[in-house]
Design an enzyme around this catalytic site. Sequence first.
Site, PDB file in Angstrom:
ATOM      1  N   TYR A 212      -0.453  -1.116  -0.884  1.00 23.36           N
ATOM      2  CA  TYR A 212      -0.016   0.284  -0.764  1.00 23.36           C
ATOM      3  C   TYR A 212       1.264   0.445   0.057  1.00 23.36           C
ATOM      4  CZ  TYR A 212      -4.264   1.499  -3.081  1.00 23.36           C
ATOM      5  OH  TYR A 212      -5.242   1.592  -4.032  1.00 23.36           O
ATOM      6  N   GLY A 213       1.236  -0.095   1.303  1.00 19.53           N
ATOM      7  CA  GLY A 213       2.402   0.069   2.162  1.00 19.53           C
ATOM      8  C   GLY A 213       3.624  -0.590   1.551  1.00 19.53           C
TER       9      GLY A 213
ATOM     10  N   GLY B 187      -4.866  -4.418  -2.880  1.00 19.17           N
ATOM     11  CA  GLY B 187      -6.197  -3.822  -2.885  1.00 19.17           C
ATOM     12  C   GLY B 187      -6.410  -2.818  -4.005  1.00 19.17           C
TER      13      GLY B 187
ATOM     14  N   ASN C  81     -10.221  -2.058  -5.675  1.00 21.86           N
ATOM     15  CA  ASN C  81     -10.950  -1.045  -4.899  1.00 21.86           C
ATOM     16  C   ASN C  81     -11.646  -0.011  -5.777  1.00 21.86           C
ATOM     17  OD1 ASN C  81      -9.087   1.058  -5.398  1.00 21.86           O
ATOM     18  ND2 ASN C  81      -7.845   0.500  -3.632  1.00 21.86           N
TER      19      ASN C  81
ATOM     20  N   VAL D   5       4.192 -16.252   1.532  1.00 20.33           N
ATOM     21  CA  VAL D   5       5.048 -16.444   2.703  1.00 20.33           C
ATOM     22  C   VAL D   5       4.258 -17.167   3.777  1.00 20.33           C
ATOM     23  CG1 VAL D   5       6.416 -15.287   4.474  1.00 20.33           C
ATOM     24  CG2 VAL D   5       6.333 -14.353   2.146  1.00 20.33           C
TER      25      VAL D   5
ATOM     26  N   GLU E 163     -20.170   7.107   1.368  1.00 17.70           N
ATOM     27  CA  GLU E 163     -19.916   7.212  -0.061  1.00 17.70           C
ATOM     28  C   GLU E 163     -21.181   6.805  -0.805  1.00 17.70           C
ATOM     29  OE1 GLU E 163     -17.877   3.295  -1.925  1.00 17.70           O
ATOM     30  OE2 GLU E 163     -16.716   4.166  -0.313  1.00 17.70           O
TER      31      GLU E 163
ATOM     32  N   HIS F 131     -12.499  -2.417   4.546  1.00 21.84           N
ATOM     33  CA  HIS F 131     -11.427  -1.578   5.116  1.00 21.84           C
ATOM     34  C   HIS F 131     -10.840  -2.180   6.387  1.00 21.84           C
ATOM     35  CE1 HIS F 131     -13.667   2.133   3.215  1.00 21.84           C
ATOM     36  NE2 HIS F 131     -13.080   1.370   2.308  1.00 21.84           N
TER      37      HIS F 131
ATOM     38  N   GLY G 282      -1.702  -1.391   6.332  1.00 21.12           N
ATOM     39  CA  GLY G 282      -2.898  -0.980   7.074  1.00 21.12           C
ATOM     40  C   GLY G 282      -2.990  -1.562   8.476  1.00 21.12           C
TER      41      GLY G 282
ATOM     42  N   ASN H 103     -12.115   6.498   3.465  1.00 20.39           N
ATOM     43  CA  ASN H 103     -11.504   5.344   2.800  1.00 20.39           C
ATOM     44  C   ASN H 103      -9.990   5.399   3.039  1.00 20.39           C
ATOM     45  OD1 ASN H 103     -13.752   6.777   1.454  1.00 20.39           O
ATOM     46  ND2 ASN H 103     -13.981   4.820   0.457  1.00 20.39           N
TER      47      ASN H 103
HETATM   48  P1  FAE Z   1      -3.262  -4.648   0.641  1.00 19.78           P
HETATM   49  O1  FAE Z   1      -3.540  -3.655  -0.422  1.00 19.78           O
HETATM   50  O2  FAE Z   1      -4.374  -5.491   1.136  1.00 19.78           O
HETATM   51  O3  FAE Z   1      -2.101  -5.604   0.081  1.00 19.78           O
HETATM   52  C1  FAE Z   1      -1.643  -6.741   0.751  1.00 19.78           C
HETATM   53  C2  FAE Z   1      -1.052  -7.697  -0.281  1.00 19.78           C
HETATM   54  O4  FAE Z   1      -0.334  -8.726   0.386  1.00 19.78           O
HETATM   55  C3  FAE Z   1      -2.102  -8.411  -1.148  1.00 19.78           C
HETATM   56  O5  FAE Z   1      -1.738  -8.292  -2.500  1.00 19.78           O
HETATM   57  C4  FAE Z   1      -2.042  -9.861  -0.670  1.00 19.78           C
HETATM   58  O6  FAE Z   1      -2.319 -10.800  -1.691  1.00 19.78           O
HETATM   59  C5  FAE Z   1      -0.595  -9.979  -0.214  1.00 19.78           C
HETATM   60  N1  FAE Z   1      -0.383 -11.007   0.793  1.00 19.78           N
HETATM   61  C6  FAE Z   1      -1.134 -11.245   1.901  1.00 19.78           C
HETATM   62  N2  FAE Z   1      -0.583 -12.277   2.643  1.00 19.78           N
HETATM   63  C7  FAE Z   1       0.534 -12.654   1.959  1.00 19.78           C
HETATM   64  C8  FAE Z   1       1.522 -13.663   2.196  1.00 19.78           C
HETATM   65  N3  FAE Z   1       1.471 -14.430   3.275  1.00 19.78           N
HETATM   66  N4  FAE Z   1       2.525 -13.812   1.294  1.00 19.78           N
HETATM   67  C9  FAE Z   1       2.581 -13.030   0.191  1.00 19.78           C
HETATM   68  N5  FAE Z   1       1.669 -12.056  -0.084  1.00 19.78           N
HETATM   69  C10 FAE Z   1       0.668 -11.869   0.792  1.00 19.78           C
HETATM   70  O7  FAE Z   1      -2.569  -3.992   1.902  1.00 19.78           O
HETATM   71  N6  FAE Z   1      -9.798   2.032   0.042  1.00 19.78           N
HETATM   72  C11 FAE Z   1      -9.819   3.330  -0.325  1.00 19.78           C
HETATM   73  O8  FAE Z   1      -9.068   4.153   0.223  1.00 19.78           O
HETATM   74  N7  FAE Z   1     -10.677   3.752  -1.318  1.00 19.78           N
HETATM   75  C12 FAE Z   1     -11.555   2.905  -1.934  1.00 19.78           C
HETATM   76  O9  FAE Z   1     -12.302   3.311  -2.833  1.00 19.78           O
HETATM   77  C13 FAE Z   1     -11.561   1.540  -1.531  1.00 19.78           C
HETATM   78  N8  FAE Z   1     -12.430   0.655  -2.081  1.00 19.78           N
HETATM   79  C14 FAE Z   1     -12.315  -0.676  -1.776  1.00 19.78           C
HETATM   80  C15 FAE Z   1     -13.114  -1.604  -2.442  1.00 19.78           C
HETATM   81  C16 FAE Z   1     -12.939  -2.964  -2.219  1.00 19.78           C
HETATM   82  C17 FAE Z   1     -13.796  -3.957  -2.935  1.00 19.78           C
HETATM   83  C18 FAE Z   1     -11.932  -3.419  -1.315  1.00 19.78           C
HETATM   84  C19 FAE Z   1     -11.691  -4.887  -1.068  1.00 19.78           C
HETATM   85  C20 FAE Z   1     -11.133  -2.494  -0.640  1.00 19.78           C
HETATM   86  C21 FAE Z   1     -11.319  -1.137  -0.860  1.00 19.78           C
HETATM   87  N9  FAE Z   1     -10.521  -0.183  -0.219  1.00 19.78           N
HETATM   88  C22 FAE Z   1     -10.606   1.126  -0.554  1.00 19.78           C
HETATM   89  C23 FAE Z   1      -9.543  -0.585   0.802  1.00 19.78           C
HETATM   90  C24 FAE Z   1      -8.090  -0.550   0.308  1.00 19.78           C
HETATM   91  O10 FAE Z   1      -7.970  -1.214  -0.928  1.00 19.78           O
HETATM   92  C25 FAE Z   1      -7.200  -1.179   1.391  1.00 19.78           C
HETATM   93  O11 FAE Z   1      -7.331  -0.385   2.566  1.00 19.78           O
HETATM   94  C26 FAE Z   1      -5.748  -1.221   0.979  1.00 19.78           C
HETATM   95  O12 FAE Z   1      -5.566  -1.969  -0.188  1.00 19.78           O
HETATM   96  C27 FAE Z   1      -4.897  -1.826   2.098  1.00 19.78           C
HETATM   97  O13 FAE Z   1      -3.539  -1.630   1.763  1.00 19.78           O
HETATM   98  P2  FAE Z   1      -2.408  -2.482   2.452  1.00 19.78           P
HETATM   99  O14 FAE Z   1      -1.096  -1.937   2.034  1.00 19.78           O
HETATM  100  O15 FAE Z   1      -2.672  -2.572   3.914  1.00 19.78           O
END
Ligand code: FAE
Length: 545
Positions: free
Chosen positions: A62-63, A155, A159, A290, A401, A486, A514, A524
């Site tokens: 997301y970010g 995510g 999600n 990375v 939820e 989360h 996050g 969420n």
């Molecule tokens: P995120 O989406 O985790 O993205 C980080 C990305 O960076 C990933 O694609 C990684 O593969 C990549 N990465 C990590 N390290 C490296 C590296 N060293 N080099 C290159 N790439 C890298 O970050 N949240 C809601 O609001 N509603 C929901 O219904 C919900 N359900 C969920 C269900 C599940 C099963 C899960 C796992 C999470 C859920 N979440 C939900 C949480 C939400 O998806 C999560 O808070 C966000 O995706 C976090 O966003 P970020 O931008 O922090």
Amino acid sequence: MSTARTEGNIAAMPSSLSRRRFLGYSALGSAAALGLTTIGVPSASAAARRDSARAVVIGTGYGAAVTALRLGEAGIQTVMLEMGRLWETHAGDNVFSGMLKPDKRSMWLKERTQMPLASFLWIDINRKIERYTGVLDRVDHGDMSVYVGRGVGGGSLVNGAMAVTPRRSYFEEILPQVDAAEMYRTYFPMANAALGVNDIDPDWFETCSSYQYARVSRKHAAKAGLDTTFVPSVYDFDYMKREEAGEVPRSALGGEVIYGNNHGKRSLDKTYLAAALGTGNVTIRSLHEVKAIRRAEDGGYVLTVDRLDDTGGVTATTELATRYLFLGAGSLGSTELLLRARDTGTLPDLGAEVGQGWGTNGNVMLGRANHVWDLTGALQSGMPALGIDAWDDPVHPVFAEIAPMPAGVELWASLYLAITKNPERGHFTYDHATDSARLRWRAEQGQGSIDSAKALFDRVNRANRTIYRSDLFGDTRKFENRFTYHPLGGLVLGEATDNYGRVRGYPNLYVTDGSLIPGSTGVNPFVTITALAERNMDRILAEDL
Ligand code: FAE
């Protein structure tokens, strides 16, 4: 037969964004068809073959996606580096494997699936799979396991699509230094529009089969004097209606959730990332992890990047130089990169705040056993649409939820993911032996979350003469708080960074995901992560670039 994923219809998106999104979406499709790991519209791809880029964004969650779109719109050549794969490929019947028959595509480099719901009637429901760069990862840290998405879209691929704007009063409590009026006037609406958030048709909810499980839980909550509320979503509810009517291939109603959705979901590759690619200034490199960050002599940054194959093997290691570096690798990923940089001496001036302030958003999962006459239905939407809102409880605030158990048969069970207000925080330390960040979180730190969830659901059970399920989590426990969906914190806003995500001590180095949020959002989290990134990018683009 091959089936492509269906794109949700995003009416709320501004037309310039829609045009870009279309261009970018075509680029994603062609990259997938050709099996490319460098994704961009032609002008951007040519620029990105150099081993330097004006701006680099690590991750595609997301970010990261917000950051890339806003950089691209500002005309800044940007490379995104994502360790996971591009999930537009047409492999086998569908892009993703379903939850009931998971295959190698389900999990990141595992030999066995690791379902959050580990058992049913104490029987292990996990299965053997081939090791592959699958879409869902579980990162184990002793007493805590963290689920994260891997792939272009982070995510958003795995999600439950619940798109919840936090209560303003709680947002003010967790991030008091952020101007809440501006967030609720400008950035939350902006994030909701660009993510394609939509609401369920309440009339359809009352009559459809796929939310019978939610209506049963609502009835039980009401009997205990508790309120429920609809939850907005980035799953296209019109598509879901057509699924139930048998008009389109099933995804949410086909048992798809956590290992990806083949249809209906507005994941980031359909929204922000497609629009970012469409600017012509953004390129995504998938299967690029990375490993290290160091300072270049000219004041910029140099990244060490491993190129991965389908089973996680490293096929090449390269370097990429940049002037502006944005960390969007998620709470675990971004925190590990900075902790490693500090403790191996490549960015030695990073402060003691790096790795602090981590929390689980108070996650607790639990199940209740229903009476035989309270059928929850064999058909259950994998996307939750209703929550029990008891956040105003002065002692045990909970937002729970109402989660599905989409097994395709009647289970007489109700499942919940409770978000509780738990002030406990963990921290990370760098382990030289494994070259990784280790989370310091003890099981007892989660006890407050269990107490809150128990207070709420004891009420529900008492009012309905029901009991907890004790067969769902691999042993006999009734509350599961050894995992979180989360993860939040590690590089907290205003502590490891300034008030806009600029890393202290290192100009032009930013955190955008996050990890900025101090352990809790009360709902969420992805809408909050997105809106905060929009706010920070507005300021950074105006002042720094
Ligand atoms: P995120 O989406 O985790 O993205 C980080 C990305 O960076 C990933 O694609 C990684 O593969 C990549 N990465 C990590 N390290 C490296 C590296 N060293 N080099 C290159 N790439 C890298 O970050 N949240 C809601 O609001 N509603 C929901 O219904 C919900 N359900 C969920 C269900 C599940 C099963 C899960 C796992 C999470 C859920 N979440 C939900 C949480 C939400 O998806 C999560 O808070 C966000 O995706 C976090 O966003 P970020 O931008 O922090």
